[in-house]
Design a protein around this motif. Sequence first.
Motif, PDB file in Angstrom:
ATOM      1  N   ALA A  22       0.828  -1.208   0.000  1.00 31.86           N
ATOM      2  CA  ALA A  22       0.000   0.000   0.000  1.00 31.86           C
ATOM      3  C   ALA A  22       0.858   1.251   0.000  1.00 31.86           C
ATOM      4  O   ALA A  22       0.618   2.199  -0.748  1.00 31.86           O
ATOM      5  CB  ALA A  22      -0.923   0.002   1.217  1.00 31.86           C
ATOM      6  N   ILE A  23       1.908   1.256   0.845  1.00 28.77           N
ATOM      7  CA  ILE A  23       2.775   2.425   0.926  1.00 28.77           C
ATOM      8  C   ILE A  23       3.480   2.672  -0.397  1.00 28.77           C
ATOM      9  O   ILE A  23       3.665   3.806  -0.823  1.00 28.77           O
ATOM     10  CB  ILE A  23       3.806   2.246   2.059  1.00 28.77           C
ATOM     11  N   SER A  24       3.874   1.598  -1.070  1.00 32.73           N
ATOM     12  CA  SER A  24       4.603   1.756  -2.328  1.00 32.73           C
ATOM     13  C   SER A  24       3.711   2.277  -3.443  1.00 32.73           C
ATOM     14  O   SER A  24       4.206   2.850  -4.416  1.00 32.73           O
ATOM     15  CB  SER A  24       5.216   0.416  -2.742  1.00 32.73           C
ATOM     16  N   GLU A  25       2.398   2.096  -3.327  1.00 37.90           N
ATOM     17  CA  GLU A  25       1.497   2.486  -4.399  1.00 37.90           C
ATOM     18  C   GLU A  25       0.864   3.861  -4.196  1.00 37.90           C
ATOM     19  O   GLU A  25       0.534   4.545  -5.165  1.00 37.90           O
ATOM     20  CB  GLU A  25       0.394   1.435  -4.552  1.00 37.90           C
ATOM     21  N   TYR A  26       0.701   4.279  -2.979  1.00 35.95           N
ATOM     22  CA  TYR A  26       0.045   5.556  -2.738  1.00 35.95           C
ATOM     23  C   TYR A  26       0.925   6.720  -3.195  1.00 35.95           C
ATOM     24  O   TYR A  26       2.133   6.727  -2.940  1.00 35.95           O
ATOM     25  CB  TYR A  26      -0.267   5.737  -1.246  1.00 35.95           C
ATOM     26  N   PRO A  27       0.331   7.715  -3.844  1.00 34.99           N
ATOM     27  CA  PRO A  27       1.112   8.899  -4.229  1.00 34.99           C
ATOM     28  C   PRO A  27       1.551   9.685  -2.990  1.00 34.99           C
ATOM     29  O   PRO A  27       0.814   9.746  -1.999  1.00 34.99           O
ATOM     30  CB  PRO A  27       0.133   9.702  -5.090  1.00 34.99           C
ATOM     31  N   VAL A  28       2.741  10.246  -3.047  1.00 36.26           N
ATOM     32  CA  VAL A  28       3.263  11.062  -1.955  1.00 36.26           C
ATOM     33  C   VAL A  28       3.166  12.525  -2.364  1.00 36.26           C
ATOM     34  O   VAL A  28       3.616  12.904  -3.454  1.00 36.26           O
ATOM     35  CB  VAL A  28       4.732  10.710  -1.636  1.00 36.26           C
ATOM     36  N   ILE A  29       2.588  13.344  -1.493  1.00 43.19           N
ATOM     37  CA  ILE A  29       2.382  14.756  -1.790  1.00 43.19           C
ATOM     38  C   ILE A  29       3.216  15.599  -0.833  1.00 43.19           C
ATOM     39  O   ILE A  29       3.069  15.510   0.384  1.00 43.19           O
ATOM     40  CB  ILE A  29       0.894  15.137  -1.660  1.00 43.19           C
ATOM     41  N   PHE A  30       4.104  16.417  -1.380  1.00 47.19           N
ATOM     42  CA  PHE A  30       4.935  17.310  -0.588  1.00 47.19           C
ATOM     43  C   PHE A  30       4.290  18.696  -0.574  1.00 47.19           C
ATOM     44  O   PHE A  30       4.033  19.278  -1.633  1.00 47.19           O
ATOM     45  CB  PHE A  30       6.344  17.400  -1.183  1.00 47.19           C
ATOM     46  N   VAL A  31       4.054  19.219   0.629  1.00 46.25           N
ATOM     47  CA  VAL A  31       3.368  20.508   0.785  1.00 46.25           C
ATOM     48  C   VAL A  31       4.326  21.508   1.442  1.00 46.25           C
ATOM     49  O   VAL A  31       4.880  21.230   2.506  1.00 46.25           O
ATOM     50  CB  VAL A  31       2.100  20.354   1.652  1.00 46.25           C
ATOM     51  N   HIS A  32       4.511  22.660   0.815  1.00 47.07           N
ATOM     52  CA  HIS A  32       5.449  23.671   1.308  1.00 47.07           C
ATOM     53  C   HIS A  32       4.833  24.534   2.410  1.00 47.07           C
ATOM     54  O   HIS A  32       3.645  24.472   2.694  1.00 47.07           O
ATOM     55  CB  HIS A  32       5.911  24.567   0.157  1.00 47.07           C
ATOM     56  N   GLY A  33       5.670  25.384   2.997  1.00 45.39           N
ATOM     57  CA  GLY A  33       5.231  26.298   4.038  1.00 45.39           C
ATOM     58  C   GLY A  33       5.025  27.706   3.510  1.00 45.39           C
ATOM     59  O   GLY A  33       4.943  27.933   2.295  1.00 45.39           O
ATOM     60  N   ILE A  34       4.963  28.676   4.411  1.00 49.33           N
ATOM     61  CA  ILE A  34       4.671  30.050   4.050  1.00 49.33           C
ATOM     62  C   ILE A  34       5.765  30.646   3.153  1.00 49.33           C
ATOM     63  O   ILE A  34       6.955  30.359   3.331  1.00 49.33           O
ATOM     64  CB  ILE A  34       4.492  30.925   5.309  1.00 49.33           C
ATOM     65  N   ALA A  35       5.338  31.425   2.170  1.00 51.56           N
ATOM     66  CA  ALA A  35       6.227  32.158   1.260  1.00 51.56           C
ATOM     67  C   ALA A  35       7.156  31.241   0.480  1.00 51.56           C
ATOM     68  O   ALA A  35       8.224  31.663   0.032  1.00 51.56           O
ATOM     69  CB  ALA A  35       7.042  33.196   2.034  1.00 51.56           C
ATOM     70  N   GLU A  76      -7.568  20.496  -1.070  1.00 56.58           N
ATOM     71  CA  GLU A  76      -8.604  19.479  -1.249  1.00 56.58           C
ATOM     72  C   GLU A  76      -8.826  19.185  -2.732  1.00 56.58           C
ATOM     73  O   GLU A  76      -8.880  18.019  -3.156  1.00 56.58           O
ATOM     74  CB  GLU A  76      -9.905  19.941  -0.604  1.00 56.58           C
ATOM     75  N   LYS A  77      -8.941  20.225  -3.531  1.00 58.12           N
ATOM     76  CA  LYS A  77      -9.177  20.043  -4.966  1.00 58.12           C
ATOM     77  C   LYS A  77      -7.982  19.416  -5.662  1.00 58.12           C
ATOM     78  O   LYS A  77      -8.131  18.574  -6.564  1.00 58.12           O
ATOM     79  CB  LYS A  77      -9.526  21.394  -5.605  1.00 58.12           C
ATOM     80  N   MET A  78      -6.777  19.781  -5.225  1.00 55.94           N
ATOM     81  CA  MET A  78      -5.584  19.221  -5.847  1.00 55.94           C
ATOM     82  C   MET A  78      -5.416  17.747  -5.496  1.00 55.94           C
ATOM     83  O   MET A  78      -5.052  16.937  -6.346  1.00 55.94           O
ATOM     84  CB  MET A  78      -4.354  20.034  -5.440  1.00 55.94           C
ATOM     85  N   ILE A  79      -5.703  17.389  -4.257  1.00 59.66           N
ATOM     86  CA  ILE A  79      -5.592  15.987  -3.860  1.00 59.66           C
ATOM     87  C   ILE A  79      -6.613  15.130  -4.596  1.00 59.66           C
ATOM     88  O   ILE A  79      -6.312  13.999  -5.008  1.00 59.66           O
ATOM     89  CB  ILE A  79      -5.755  15.846  -2.334  1.00 59.66           C
ATOM     90  N   GLU A  80      -7.809  15.658  -4.790  1.00 61.36           N
ATOM     91  CA  GLU A  80      -8.817  14.900  -5.533  1.00 61.36           C
ATOM     92  C   GLU A  80      -8.332  14.620  -6.960  1.00 61.36           C
ATOM     93  O   GLU A  80      -8.553  13.523  -7.490  1.00 61.36           O
ATOM     94  CB  GLU A  80     -10.144  15.665  -5.568  1.00 61.36           C
ATOM     95  N   LYS A  81      -7.656  15.583  -7.556  1.00 59.71           N
ATOM     96  CA  LYS A  81      -7.136  15.394  -8.906  1.00 59.71           C
ATOM     97  C   LYS A  81      -6.011  14.376  -8.921  1.00 59.71           C
ATOM     98  O   LYS A  81      -5.915  13.537  -9.822  1.00 59.71           O
ATOM     99  CB  LYS A  81      -6.648  16.733  -9.472  1.00 59.71           C
ATOM    100  N   ILE A  82      -5.150  14.426  -7.915  1.00 57.15           N
ATOM    101  CA  ILE A  82      -4.052  13.471  -7.824  1.00 57.15           C
ATOM    102  C   ILE A  82      -4.590  12.053  -7.613  1.00 57.15           C
ATOM    103  O   ILE A  82      -4.055  11.080  -8.159  1.00 57.15           O
ATOM    104  CB  ILE A  82      -3.092  13.870  -6.685  1.00 57.15           C
ATOM    105  N   LYS A  83      -5.645  11.912  -6.850  1.00 55.06           N
ATOM    106  CA  LYS A  83      -6.251  10.600  -6.636  1.00 55.06           C
ATOM    107  C   LYS A  83      -6.791  10.035  -7.949  1.00 55.06           C
ATOM    108  O   LYS A  83      -6.685   8.835  -8.219  1.00 55.06           O
ATOM    109  CB  LYS A  83      -7.373  10.697  -5.595  1.00 55.06           C
TER     110      LYS A  83
END
Length: 231
Positions: A12-25, A94-101
């Motif tokens: 499961a871990i190998s198949e799920y997409p990984v999403i990196f989210v940045h911080g402020i600025a 939320e919208k971006m994750i739905e697209k990635i899914k």
Amino acid sequence: MSRENMIEVGKAISEYPVIFVHGIAAGNEKWKETALRYGSASHFEMKWGENDSIIDNYDFQNKKRQLWRISYYSDNIIDEGLRGNLEKYSMRLEKMIEKIKIYSKQEMVIIIAHSMGGLISRRYMSMSDKNNNSVYKIVTVATPHGGEKIMPPIIGGQIRDMRVNSTFIKRLDKDWSCLKIIRERWGVIGAIDTKNILNKKINKNATDSAGPGFVTINSAIPHGEWKRLVD
């Protein structure tokens, strides 16, 4: 855990997409060096565009595990500075994750988020059961879960939302506490920056000073676990 279950978890871990989210600025370049260490994966970028559009470079022919570096900011720097806030960015995420899914054909994702991005990601999860169930694991790095105490006198929504006892932080804590089985899926990372001169003079327990304030270790690692790391 049985060997069969361990195999299923690893799969499961190998198949799920990984999403990196940045911080402020920051932007989707923030996590580039880290993400590229996963050489066997497919690397993609996604950002928020004009008129609430989503821009990405996804290759439909690529079948490898997906790693995404996303940016919830638009190119309108002035508008983001004046009107940007964490609730808005959580809805964008939320919208971006739905697209990635949809792209990955997976029902769950793994999130790795830095600083303010961790608050946005947690807010995304607490917005609905669907969102919560869409996250297999989340790791937050130097995220001000307890808010930031040292902030300059800026009135922008992002800064306001990150302050200690802000309306956003209070609502997040309340909604987050209602989520099921969250401790098993949430990991936190924080480290005291002993080399930064400003940290030593202003806040010796700072773990991140990249933004407009200082994220303290007890904010990044909540529930009291931070205490054993401090003299």
